[in-house]
Design a protein around this motif. Structure first.
Motif, short mmCIF file in Angstrom:
data_model
loop_
_atom_site.label_atom_id
_atom_site.label_comp_id
_atom_site.label_asym_id
_atom_site.label_seq_id
_atom_site.Cartn_x
_atom_site.Cartn_y
_atom_site.Cartn_z
N MET A 1 11.27 -9.22 -8.05
CA MET A 1 11.23 -7.81 -7.40
C MET A 1 12.66 -7.75 -6.69
N SER A 2 13.12 -6.93 -6.72
CA SER A 2 14.27 -6.84 -6.00
C SER A 2 14.39 -6.70 -4.70
N THR A 3 15.31 -6.64 -3.30
CA THR A 3 15.26 -6.68 -2.45
C THR A 3 15.40 -4.73 -2.18
N ASN A 4 15.79 -3.93 -3.12
CA ASN A 4 15.88 -3.35 -3.28
C ASN A 4 14.59 -2.75 -2.58
N ASP A 5 13.42 -2.92 -3.75
CA ASP A 5 11.37 -2.44 -3.84
C ASP A 5 11.79 -3.00 -3.28
N ASP A 6 11.97 -3.90 -1.95
CA ASP A 6 10.92 -4.11 -1.08
C ASP A 6 11.58 -3.45 0.16
N ALA A 7 13.11 -2.97 0.03
CA ALA A 7 13.40 -1.37 1.39
C ALA A 7 12.89 -0.26 0.73
N GLY A 8 12.74 -0.01 -0.26
CA GLY A 8 12.20 0.68 -0.20
C GLY A 8 10.38 1.18 0.00
N LYS A 9 10.04 0.32 -0.46
CA LYS A 9 7.94 -0.21 0.53
C LYS A 9 8.20 0.20 1.81
N LEU A 10 9.30 -0.37 2.28
CA LEU A 10 9.23 0.12 4.01
C LEU A 10 9.20 1.10 4.28
N LEU A 11 10.46 2.24 4.09
CA LEU A 11 11.01 3.28 4.37
C LEU A 11 10.12 4.00 3.76
N LEU A 12 9.11 3.80 2.75
CA LEU A 12 7.59 5.16 2.62
C LEU A 12 6.94 4.40 3.51
N ARG A 13 6.49 2.90 3.81
CA ARG A 13 5.37 2.73 4.93
C ARG A 13 5.83 2.97 6.44
N LEU A 14 7.16 3.16 6.55
CA LEU A 14 7.60 3.68 8.04
C LEU A 14 7.82 5.73 8.05
N THR A 15 8.06 5.55 6.82
CA THR A 15 7.64 7.33 6.68
C THR A 15 6.28 8.21 7.33
N ILE A 16 6.15 7.53 6.15
CA ILE A 16 3.92 7.93 6.19
C ILE A 16 3.78 7.25 7.55
N GLY A 17 3.94 6.15 8.15
CA GLY A 17 3.41 5.54 9.00
C GLY A 17 3.70 6.61 10.51
N ILE A 18 5.23 6.75 10.75
CA ILE A 18 5.30 7.56 11.44
C ILE A 18 4.39 9.33 11.29
N LEU A 19 5.45 9.49 10.25
CA LEU A 19 4.59 11.27 10.46
C LEU A 19 3.39 11.35 10.45
N LEU A 20 2.51 10.24 10.39
CA LEU A 20 0.30 10.51 10.32
C LEU A 20 0.60 9.89 12.12
N LEU A 21 0.95 9.47 12.63
CA LEU A 21 1.14 8.73 13.59
C LEU A 21 1.12 9.86 14.76
N PHE A 22 2.22 10.52 14.62
CA PHE A 22 2.46 12.06 15.18
C PHE A 22 1.24 13.18 15.68
N HIS A 23 0.35 12.87 14.23
CA HIS A 23 -1.11 14.16 14.30
C HIS A 23 -1.64 13.18 15.11
N GLY A 24 -2.43 12.14 15.05
CA GLY A 24 -2.52 11.18 15.86
C GLY A 24 -2.54 11.11 17.02
N LEU A 25 -1.57 11.19 17.55
CA LEU A 25 -0.51 10.97 18.63
C LEU A 25 -1.55 12.50 19.87
N PHE A 26 -0.95 13.23 18.83
CA PHE A 26 -1.20 14.87 19.36
C PHE A 26 -3.03 15.26 19.71
N LYS A 27 -3.90 14.57 18.46
CA LYS A 27 -5.23 14.50 18.84
C LYS A 27 -5.73 13.56 20.17
#
Length: 131
Positions: A1-27
């Motif tokens: 597995m390449s470093t790019n794969d791991d960076a892509g996973k990080l980017l996906l985790r951060l995107t989904i996690g941060i955007l979903l967290l905003f909804h939770g903080l609102f609630k």
């Protein structure tokens, strides 16, 4: 597995996690009375509404840091399925005036979470590559 794969996973985790967290903080700051009403109207016990805090606060934090990533992603996906069932089922086959799917945001959270559950956290995570 390449470093790019791991960076892509990080980017996906951060995107989904941060955007979903905003909804939770609102609630968290504005309450979940609306969700309790929808849960009650569906015939479910109102305590089920508190699950939104697990799906929109705890799971996103775990996604962001990359700990228990696969289970957290599955929890986020289930959270979105419940949200779609309770609040958005009438929009399931609808489109916006611009031609987009009415459930684009919910779809992003649902399918992004499922992707994370399949891919795992990657190297750039607290839990490690296969978490």
């Amino acid at each position: 597995m390449s470093t790019n794969d791991d960076a892509g996973k990080l980017l996906l985790r951060l995107t989904i996690g941060i955007l979903l967290l905003f909804h939770g903080l609102f609630k968290l700051t504005n309450g979940i009375a609306g969700i309790q009403g929808m849960v009650s109207a569906a015939g479910w016990p109102t305590f089920v509404a508190y699950g939104v805090f697990v799906g929109e606060l705890i799971a996103p934090i775990l996604l962001i840091i990359g700990l228990y990533t696969r289970p957290a992603a599955l929890i986020a996906a289930v959270n979105m399925l419940v949200a779609i069932a309770l609040a958005h089922s009438s929009q399931l086959f609808g489109f916006t005036n611009n031609g987009g799917w009415q459930l684009e945001l919910q779809g992003l959270f649902l399918f992004g979470s499922l992707s994370i559950a399949l891919l795992g956290a990657g190297r750039y995570s607290v839990g490690g590559r296969y978490n």
